[in-house]
Design a protein around this motif. Structure first.
Motif, PDB file in Angstrom:
ATOM      1  N   ARG A 164       0.805  -0.997   0.033  1.00 51.95           N
ATOM      2  CA  ARG A 164       0.014   0.021  -0.105  1.00 51.95           C
ATOM      3  C   ARG A 164       0.681   1.297  -0.051  1.00 51.95           C
ATOM      4  N   ALA A 165       2.077   1.289   0.676  1.00 53.51           N
ATOM      5  CA  ALA A 165       2.823   2.265   0.831  1.00 53.51           C
ATOM      6  C   ALA A 165       3.467   2.645  -0.444  1.00 53.51           C
ATOM      7  N   LEU A 185       2.814   6.254  -2.149  1.00 55.57           N
ATOM      8  CA  LEU A 185       3.993   7.039  -1.961  1.00 55.57           C
ATOM      9  C   LEU A 185       5.089   7.482  -2.932  1.00 55.57           C
ATOM     10  N   ARG A 186       5.224   8.594  -3.088  1.00 61.92           N
ATOM     11  CA  ARG A 186       6.408   9.169  -3.616  1.00 61.92           C
ATOM     12  C   ARG A 186       7.819   8.583  -2.915  1.00 61.92           C
ATOM     13  N   VAL A 187       8.764   8.466  -3.815  1.00 61.49           N
ATOM     14  CA  VAL A 187       9.888   7.679  -3.329  1.00 61.49           C
ATOM     15  C   VAL A 187      10.607   8.458  -2.054  1.00 61.49           C
ATOM     16  N   GLU A 239      10.974   6.682   1.701  1.00 58.79           N
ATOM     17  CA  GLU A 239      11.749   6.447   2.425  1.00 58.79           C
ATOM     18  C   GLU A 239      11.832   6.494   3.885  1.00 58.79           C
ATOM     19  N   ARG A 240      10.947   7.624   4.163  1.00 57.53           N
ATOM     20  CA  ARG A 240      10.481   7.960   5.555  1.00 57.53           C
ATOM     21  C   ARG A 240       9.512   6.879   5.986  1.00 57.53           C
ATOM     22  N   PHE A 241       8.678   6.374   5.163  1.00 55.20           N
ATOM     23  CA  PHE A 241       7.963   5.199   5.853  1.00 55.20           C
ATOM     24  C   PHE A 241       8.758   4.013   6.157  1.00 55.20           C
ATOM     25  N   VAL A 242       9.474   3.675   5.301  1.00 58.38           N
ATOM     26  CA  VAL A 242      10.204   2.440   5.686  1.00 58.38           C
ATOM     27  C   VAL A 242      11.028   2.662   7.021  1.00 58.38           C
ATOM     28  N   VAL A 243      11.367   3.743   7.343  1.00 58.57           N
ATOM     29  CA  VAL A 243      11.934   4.116   8.816  1.00 58.57           C
ATOM     30  C   VAL A 243      10.865   3.588   9.820  1.00 58.57           C
TER      31      VAL A 243
END
Length: 96
Positions: free
Chosen positions: A39-40, A44-46, A50-54
């Motif tokens: 879903r992310a 989400l834009r890259v 990147e912030r999401f993965v953290v």
């Protein structure tokens, strides 16, 4: 696109808006970790991904969860023609 028209992508997302993707839940027997990542990735834009993965890792989700065929999310994204930037984010975060 006409030369006098500028492409508008949107306002940068806040951390709270990015974190909403952590609340996604699967519809059936799909892995919750893979569902949230998918879903992310789709939404989400890259730079936001990147912030999401953290946040995803900090919340205790598994970046290397596998699907029914034994593939990780990274393996799946590597097959996408436009996925190179996302692959780099995932690899930097420790995805295999």
């Amino acid at each position: 696109m006409r030369k006098d028209k500028e492409k508008v992508i949107g306002e940068p997302m806040t951390d709270e808006q990015v974190a909403v993707f952590l609340q996604a839940r699967p519809y059936a027997d799909e892995s919750p970790d893979l569902h949230v990542l998918t879903r992310a990735y789709r939404g989400l834009r890259v730079e936001d991904f990147e912030r999401f993965v953290v946040m995803f890792k900090a919340a205790g989700f598994d970046l290397n969860a596998t699907d029914a065929q034994g593939n990780t999310f990274l393996q799946t994204v590597k097959t996408h023609a436009q996925g190179n930037d996302y692959v780099a984010v995932l690899e930097a975060a420790g995805a295999r």
